[in-house]
Design a protein around this motif. Structure first.
Motif, PDB file in Angstrom:
ATOM      1  N   GLN A  94      30.148  20.927  -1.726  1.00  0.00           N
ATOM      2  CA  GLN A  94      29.761  22.107  -0.985  1.00  0.00           C
ATOM      3  C   GLN A  94      29.583  22.058   0.210  1.00  0.00           C
ATOM      4  O   GLN A  94      29.023  20.976   0.938  1.00  0.00           O
ATOM      5  CB  GLN A  94      28.365  22.402  -1.914  1.00  0.00           C
ATOM      6  N   ALA A  95      30.019  23.033   1.280  1.00  0.00           N
ATOM      7  CA  ALA A  95      30.053  23.279   2.516  1.00  0.00           C
ATOM      8  C   ALA A  95      30.123  24.627   2.931  1.00  0.00           C
ATOM      9  O   ALA A  95      31.158  25.301   3.162  1.00  0.00           O
ATOM     10  CB  ALA A  95      30.995  22.332   3.227  1.00  0.00           C
ATOM     11  N   ASP A  96      28.953  25.313   3.540  1.00  0.00           N
ATOM     12  CA  ASP A  96      28.955  26.752   3.516  1.00  0.00           C
ATOM     13  C   ASP A  96      28.798  26.930   4.810  1.00  0.00           C
ATOM     14  O   ASP A  96      29.127  28.249   5.447  1.00  0.00           O
ATOM     15  CB  ASP A  96      27.714  27.139   2.788  1.00  0.00           C
ATOM     16  N   THR A  97      28.741  26.001   6.052  1.00  0.00           N
ATOM     17  CA  THR A  97      28.848  26.465   7.230  1.00  0.00           C
ATOM     18  C   THR A  97      29.598  25.266   7.954  1.00  0.00           C
ATOM     19  O   THR A  97      30.215  24.397   7.500  1.00  0.00           O
ATOM     20  CB  THR A  97      27.414  25.931   8.041  1.00  0.00           C
ATOM     21  N   GLU A  98      30.175  25.944   9.557  1.00  0.00           N
ATOM     22  CA  GLU A  98      31.139  24.998  10.399  1.00  0.00           C
ATOM     23  C   GLU A  98      30.373  23.571  10.498  1.00  0.00           C
ATOM     24  O   GLU A  98      31.024  22.720  10.400  1.00  0.00           O
ATOM     25  CB  GLU A  98      31.233  25.849  11.590  1.00  0.00           C
ATOM     26  N   GLU A  99      29.184  23.429  10.571  1.00  0.00           N
ATOM     27  CA  GLU A  99      28.603  22.141  10.873  1.00  0.00           C
ATOM     28  C   GLU A  99      28.601  21.368   9.709  1.00  0.00           C
ATOM     29  O   GLU A  99      29.077  20.108   9.794  1.00  0.00           O
ATOM     30  CB  GLU A  99      26.979  22.464  11.258  1.00  0.00           C
ATOM     31  N   GLU A 100      28.408  21.858   8.501  1.00  0.00           N
ATOM     32  CA  GLU A 100      28.739  20.852   7.543  1.00  0.00           C
ATOM     33  C   GLU A 100      30.025  20.677   7.157  1.00  0.00           C
ATOM     34  O   GLU A 100      30.320  19.472   6.785  1.00  0.00           O
ATOM     35  CB  GLU A 100      28.229  21.803   6.131  1.00  0.00           C
ATOM     36  N   HIS A 149      35.788  20.863   0.067  1.00  0.00           N
ATOM     37  CA  HIS A 149      34.938  22.145  -0.089  1.00  0.00           C
ATOM     38  C   HIS A 149      36.066  23.250  -0.500  1.00  0.00           C
ATOM     39  O   HIS A 149      35.469  24.249  -1.121  1.00  0.00           O
ATOM     40  CB  HIS A 149      34.067  22.328   1.183  1.00  0.00           C
TER      41      HIS A 149
END
Length: 279
Positions: free
Chosen positions: A113-119, A107
């Motif tokens: 695409q990785a917009d959050t910590e969990e992703e 990302h």
């Protein structure tokens, strides 16, 4: 001094190079350093790592600086020993780490695409499976980790694979369920009737569920327990000091007398390092 400015890079590289030079000379000239092996350093590294952790929990930044230096020395020492047998050197170690970080952050370095910590965590665990050829998400959890830390890592990795409770209240219900099962093992009137092995198993389940709840609550259970350890030590040492000040030996006091000192200890402020949040 602002240590975040780009012009610190030359000083940082020079300091790292100096440490390599110092170790080179020690390895060549010091009898103790010449004698060290990967195996002989291992237990010392574990000790240094715990000292580093201790400095972090106490929020003692001067001590943290010192302990980081000790750990750095051990890391380059391992690489130095490996270089002597032709396996790898510190450059190989650092370049491999850079390649791993780039691979595990598509990302940033790719088009994922990785917009959050969990992703990010979920992608990280999946990429680790590809990278290491593990057949299990849990395959990368070191077997020698302390049990409490291992439980936390197991749960984090399972969550990265999508296996987790959906709501915190479900986790708390599980804690209550495990507590009830543990209590049931001690419902016998006769202590001799208690099945020790089954009770231990239920206690393990209870601890695992509590660690799981702590994770959902944003609490690091290892740090929380260590803070409680320190709090207990501080209060117990107050008890010892006050008893001695009054000419009393703990062995001569009953529990009620000790409790008077203990209640006083609870009113005493903890050392500032124990109250400071971990940064």
């Amino acid at each position: 001094m602002d240590t975040t400015t780009p012009d610190r890079r030359p000083a940082q590289l020079a300091a790292f190079s100096r440490l390599l030079d110092v170790l080179e000379r020690l390895r060549a000239e010091c009898p103790w350093d010449r004698k060290q092996t990967l195996e002989s350093l291992r237990h010392l590294t574990i000790e240094e790592t715990y000292e580093l952790s201790d400095a972090i929990i106490r929020n003692d930044l001067p001590d943290l600086q010192k302990e980081l230096g000790d750990v750095f020395l051990h890391l380059i020492f391992y690489a130095k020993i490996a270089s002597e047998t032709g396996h790898f050197d510190i450059a190989d170690v650092l370049n491999a780490q850079c390649e791993k970080l780039i691979f595990r952050h598509p990302h940033i370095y790719g088009n994922v695409q990785a917009d959050t910590e969990e992703e990010v965590k979920k992608n990280w665990e999946q990429l680790k499976l590809q990278e290491k050829g593990n057949t299990s998400v849990l395959g990368g959890v070191p077997t020698s980790l302390p049990a409490l830390v291992k439980a936390m890592r197991i749960q984090e990795k399972a969550r990265g694979a999508g296996f987790d409770w959906e709501h915190p209240e479900q986790v708390w219900e599980k804690v209550q369920e495990e507590l009830g099962e543990f209590q049931a093992e001690f419902a016998h009137a006769d202590p001799a009737a208690i099945n020790a092995e089954r009770a231990a198993a239920e206690f393990g389940d209870l601890l695992f569920s509590l660690i799981n709840f702590a994770r959902h609550a944003g609490i690091n259970p290892e740090e929380a327990l260590e803070r409680t350890n320190r709090k207990f030590i501080h209060r117990f040492q107050y008890l010892e000091t006050q008893a001695a000040h009054n000419g009393q030996r703990l062995a001569d006091l009953n529990l009620a007398q000790m409790d008077v000192y203990w209640e006083e200890a609870k009113q005493q402020p903890l050392p500032s390092s124990q109250n400071s949040p971990t940064k």
